[in-house]
Write a protein that holds these residues in place. Sequence first.
Motif, PDB file in Angstrom:
ATOM      1  N   UNK A   1      10.183  65.160  55.389  1.00 23.34           N
ATOM      2  CA  UNK A   1      10.915  64.816  56.615  1.00 23.34           C
ATOM      3  C   UNK A   1      11.129  66.395  57.293  1.00 23.34           C
ATOM      4  N   UNK A   2      11.478  66.193  58.642  1.00 26.65           N
ATOM      5  CA  UNK A   2      11.548  67.806  59.561  1.00 26.65           C
ATOM      6  C   UNK A   2      12.215  68.609  58.714  1.00 26.65           C
ATOM      7  N   UNK A   3      13.058  68.323  57.781  1.00 24.15           N
ATOM      8  CA  UNK A   3      13.848  69.486  57.247  1.00 24.15           C
ATOM      9  C   UNK A   3      13.172  70.172  56.008  1.00 24.15           C
ATOM     10  N   UNK A   4      11.929  69.444  55.580  1.00 20.94           N
ATOM     11  CA  UNK A   4      11.231  69.946  54.326  1.00 20.94           C
ATOM     12  C   UNK A   4      11.407  69.196  52.998  1.00 20.94           C
ATOM     13  N   UNK A   5      12.134  68.080  53.184  1.00 20.87           N
ATOM     14  CA  UNK A   5      12.656  67.414  52.033  1.00 20.87           C
ATOM     15  C   UNK A   5      11.851  66.027  51.865  1.00 20.87           C
ATOM     16  N   UNK A   6      11.464  65.637  50.634  1.00 25.25           N
ATOM     17  CA  UNK A   6      11.395  64.283  50.315  1.00 25.25           C
ATOM     18  C   UNK A   6      12.540  63.726  49.690  1.00 25.25           C
ATOM     19  N   UNK A   7      12.663  62.311  50.483  1.00 25.41           N
ATOM     20  CA  UNK A   7      13.787  61.709  50.192  1.00 25.41           C
ATOM     21  C   UNK A   7      13.540  60.324  50.058  1.00 25.41           C
ATOM     22  N   UNK A   8      14.040  60.017  48.872  1.00 21.51           N
ATOM     23  CA  UNK A   8      13.730  58.561  47.981  1.00 21.51           C
ATOM     24  C   UNK A   8      14.979  57.873  47.707  1.00 21.51           C
TER      25      UNK A   8
ATOM     26  N   UNK B   1      10.239  57.741  38.538  1.00 17.95           N
ATOM     27  CA  UNK B   1       9.576  57.717  39.835  1.00 17.95           C
ATOM     28  C   UNK B   1       9.150  59.469  39.975  1.00 17.95           C
ATOM     29  N   UNK B   2       7.828  59.358  40.668  1.00 18.21           N
ATOM     30  CA  UNK B   2       6.991  60.691  40.668  1.00 18.21           C
ATOM     31  C   UNK B   2       6.719  60.825  42.118  1.00 18.21           C
ATOM     32  N   UNK B   3       6.485  62.249  42.183  1.00 17.39           N
ATOM     33  CA  UNK B   3       5.528  62.606  43.661  1.00 17.39           C
ATOM     34  C   UNK B   3       4.410  63.537  43.000  1.00 17.39           C
ATOM     35  N   UNK B   4       3.380  63.106  43.433  1.00 18.60           N
ATOM     36  CA  UNK B   4       1.969  63.907  43.203  1.00 18.60           C
ATOM     37  C   UNK B   4       1.138  64.251  44.192  1.00 18.60           C
ATOM     38  N   UNK B   5       0.655  65.529  44.403  1.00 20.60           N
ATOM     39  CA  UNK B   5      -0.121  65.847  45.535  1.00 20.60           C
ATOM     40  C   UNK B   5      -1.561  65.104  45.604  1.00 20.60           C
TER      41      UNK B   5
ATOM     42  N   UNK C   1      20.827  50.977  38.037  1.00 22.35           N
ATOM     43  CA  UNK C   1      21.124  52.273  38.649  1.00 22.35           C
ATOM     44  C   UNK C   1      20.552  52.199  39.961  1.00 22.35           C
ATOM     45  N   UNK C   2      21.525  52.663  40.929  1.00 20.74           N
ATOM     46  CA  UNK C   2      21.291  52.888  42.323  1.00 20.74           C
ATOM     47  C   UNK C   2      20.959  54.407  42.510  1.00 20.74           C
ATOM     48  N   UNK C   3      19.850  54.641  42.654  1.00 22.05           N
ATOM     49  CA  UNK C   3      19.443  56.213  42.806  1.00 22.05           C
ATOM     50  C   UNK C   3      18.924  56.557  44.216  1.00 22.05           C
ATOM     51  N   UNK C   4      19.536  57.784  44.639  1.00 19.46           N
ATOM     52  CA  UNK C   4      19.034  58.291  45.831  1.00 19.46           C
ATOM     53  C   UNK C   4      18.980  59.671  45.419  1.00 19.46           C
ATOM     54  N   UNK C   5      17.601  60.128  46.154  1.00 27.16           N
ATOM     55  CA  UNK C   5      17.099  61.588  45.503  1.00 27.16           C
ATOM     56  C   UNK C   5      16.734  62.391  46.921  1.00 27.16           C
ATOM     57  N   UNK C   6      17.041  63.902  46.757  1.00 27.53           N
ATOM     58  CA  UNK C   6      16.539  64.523  47.948  1.00 27.53           C
ATOM     59  C   UNK C   6      15.560  65.709  47.025  1.00 27.53           C
TER      60      UNK C   6
END
Length: 507
Positions: free
Chosen positions: A132-139, A159-163, A210-215
Amino acid sequence: MKATFLVERAMHLVRMRWLAAASVLCGCSAGIMEPEWEAPASRSQALVPTEQFRDTFNGANNANGTGLNDNLAGRQSGSLAPATYTRLSGLWYPAPAPSLWVAQVNHVWSPDTLSFHSSTSALRMDKPFSRDASGAFRLSFVAEPVVSDARDGGNWVSVMLGGTASSSGYVSGADIDFGFLIRSNGGLGIFDNGQSMTVTPGSVPAADKYSVSLAVRDGQVLGTINGVSFSARLSGPVALPSSAYLYLGAYLENEQVSRFDDVAVSPVVNHLKHYGYYWAQSGSYGPHLDEVTAHTNLNFVQHPEDLAACAARGVKCLLETRWQFFNGSTLRPDYAQAWNQLVTQITPYLGSVGGFYVIDEPYWVGVSVRDLETCVNTLKDTFPSIPVMVVHAVPSLSPSLVTPARADWVGFDHYGPLSEVVGHLNTLRATLTPSQKLWLVPQSYLVGAYSDDAALARANWEYYDLARSDPRIHGLLNFGLWTHQAPSSVPRTFEAQRAIGNELLRR
């Protein structure tokens, strides 16, 4: 203890279009009618929040390729929708993807969810998404690591992030830039390019879901799971990519089932309502409302006359009420009369009162629980719909902390690493009633862990990350400007705060 003061005056407020009639009640406090309090609307709605992606998994035809890529237009939303999924092995070594039935949507036993069955497996969302505009991935997502199991911790969802789109989807693979797992027993794991990172705390209470929120941003992960916040530093060999593919995985044994639901990328949050500053207007540190009004909607002011400045700008302010109730740490014997006098002074500006701020860090300075309750109850008896805020010092935080039940907003101040802030937040949250809302006090001056402007600006974004992840957090009240630091001496921090306030308030 209940206040026994009398409010014996009629107050005619043409400007605010309401009439407050004082009542004389024998042996009890008189409640003054005030306008129902509401969060003020933003001046501009130019910024319309949009999610990059959300999949509810609702309504897929499970007979059509097990529903994985069925009804995408109906169940998905966001700027990247519709987006298909590709099946992967989910293993740490090269292997073909398992059969179609291993990953399904809207299975008869798992309706309107994504479910993994009986074997380790993974999926890749086929469209990459950006920070996002702040430089974070949010999930955010809801997960059941193993449905109806003994919570032994041997199995997990990830849950994973891959380039790149070439990963097999194993959580600790070196080709995964960021990996997160939660075990059936609540154990947590975080991986940075295959390296295991320390998570604090390392687990959350075991639950069915489990309700999960990640930054996730370079160097730091902050999140909340079922009302427990956590943090981890990222120190892998490379920075996060500018855009990434989302991978979902399950590590399972025979006959077990995992589920995902409501997976979102850059989720819009609505629980954050307020952003402001301590000492925005005061006799002690000067007038500063004009510096911050454009990106805030609730600021601390010191005296009733400061409310005139709030009214002139059409904004709500948080009014300090310390001196009407306390001499040092002792309840004033004439507090009822002093409070009555303040009520008279603020009557012309009551529409600008967004909340009352009682004595700062009450227990640390020696205020008793009983006296604090008297203060809070007096405020609420008089103005039931105006919020009352209590902010504790960290030395006061413990599992036995007692915050008056009628305090609406509760916070704490701590000027140190975010991992410590997370720990104190969890301690405080556990002592509150379900209706009490949390506030964070972001550091706004150079000291301790944040000794330069760039680090302090980053910390403010991390406070915002934490606030976004936790639905109990209602607002942020920055501390340190004017009391310790001029905004001109921390320009990057002040610019970050402007950006955060504008985004939070959708201006």
